[in-house]
Design a protein around this motif. Structure first.
Motif, PDB file in Angstrom:
ATOM      1  N   ASP A   1       0.775  -1.023  -0.010  1.00  0.00           N
ATOM      2  CA  ASP A   1      -0.115   0.008  -0.101  1.00  0.00           C
ATOM      3  C   ASP A   1       0.954   1.232  -0.002  1.00  0.00           C
ATOM      4  O   ASP A   1       2.156   1.373   0.286  1.00  0.00           O
ATOM      5  N   GLN A   2       0.280   2.339  -0.544  1.00  0.00           N
ATOM      6  CA  GLN A   2       0.881   3.546  -0.785  1.00  0.00           C
ATOM      7  C   GLN A   2       1.762   4.132   0.648  1.00  0.00           C
ATOM      8  O   GLN A   2       2.876   4.579   0.824  1.00  0.00           O
ATOM      9  N   ASP A   3       0.917   3.950   1.605  1.00  0.00           N
ATOM     10  CA  ASP A   3       1.716   4.561   2.995  1.00  0.00           C
ATOM     11  C   ASP A   3       2.764   3.752   3.509  1.00  0.00           C
ATOM     12  O   ASP A   3       3.496   4.199   3.984  1.00  0.00           O
TER      13      ASP A   3
END
Ligand code: IPE
Ligand code: IPE
Ligand code: MG
Length: 240
Positions: free
Chosen positions: A110-112
């Motif tokens: 995921d991007q985070d």
């Protein structure tokens, strides 16, 4: 223990396959995720122990390309832990002059998490002590295939010729470019296999397997492994 350490040759690069978190939890009647949580504490302590022992590179296998096959509950729990420990790791790295680097294909996260990885690397890049390498969504075969793809692209675009390609050049396309090959591989919890870890880099690494489950691993166990390493006669194909 201090006396014993004084006489030891400390390997420059120690690679670890941390294994046995699930078994550790099962033995206690706990869910597997408890084992992973405890395993993260062991990773933190091992980073500090390795830095103090004067190890220059520590590479730990945190999540393999095959580990996505586990239940979505377990994968989800591992991702949550990863988020939490990235923040802690930043503090530990800063306090111990540790440079953090991640190997593996991070685009699948995921991007985070990707942002967290980039931040960890960026904010610790000038630290001069231990280099702590974490292998996440890492597979040795995947790494080699990704490297081959980059080589093909560079070939097509005129940056690489077949004649130029030798072992040194090939290694420079791997995620571990700039990192020397491991001197010692430690696998916890007794399994006698590589599980797709650092397939290129482990060519002449000394292997050490302990029955100790990863959450039970500690400085004493690390010193036991280094002591065993000191008794080895390294050959690299030659004779002494
Ligand atoms: C290692 O422990 C951690 C990861 C692979 C993420 P395991 O989860 O493989 O524990 P066991 O092998 O089932 O005991
Ligand atoms: C290797 O452990 C991968 C990591 C430590 C991240 P596994 O537990 O996934 O390996 P196998 O399945 O026993 O070979
Ligand atoms: Mg396992």
């Amino acid at each position: 223990m201090e006396n014993q350490i004084e006489n030891l040759v400390i390997p420059q690069h120690v690679a670890i396959i941390l294994d046995g978190n699930g078994r550790w939890a099962k033995k206690r009647g706990l869910p597997r995720s408890f084992g992973h949580k405890e395993g993260c504490v062991t990773v933190e302590k091992t980073v500090e122990d390795a830095a103090r022992l004067g190890i220059k590179y520590l590479t730990v296998y945190g999540f393999s390309t095959e580990n996505w096959k586990r239940s979505s509950d377990e994968v989800g729990a591992l991702m949550q832990l990863f988020r939490y420990y990235m923040v802690r790791l930043l503090k530990i790295a800063k306090a111990n002059n540790v440079r953090v680097k991640m190997i593996g294909e991070r685009a699948r996260f995921d991007q985070d998490i990707i942002d967290g990885i980039n931040r960890l690397e960026e904010e610790t890049r000038n630290n001069t002590g231990l280099t702590f390498v974490i292998a996440v969504n890492y597979g040795g075969r995947d790494e080699i295939v990704r490297a081959a793809r980059k080589m093909i692209t560079d070939g097509i675009e005129g940056r690489l010729t077949a004649e130029e390609l030798d072992e040194k050049k090939f290694a420079s396309y791997l995620d571990t470019a700039q990192i020397p090959d491991p001197d010692l591989l430690i696998r916890t919890s007794g399994e006698l296999r590589l599980s797709n870890y650092l397939l290129w880099q482990l060519a002449y690494t000394e292997l050490y397997v302990t029955d100790c489950l990863w959450p039970d691993f500690n400085k004493e166990e690390l010193i036991k492994a280094i002591t065993a390493y000191n008794g080895r006669e390294r050959r690299f194909g030659g004779v002494k």
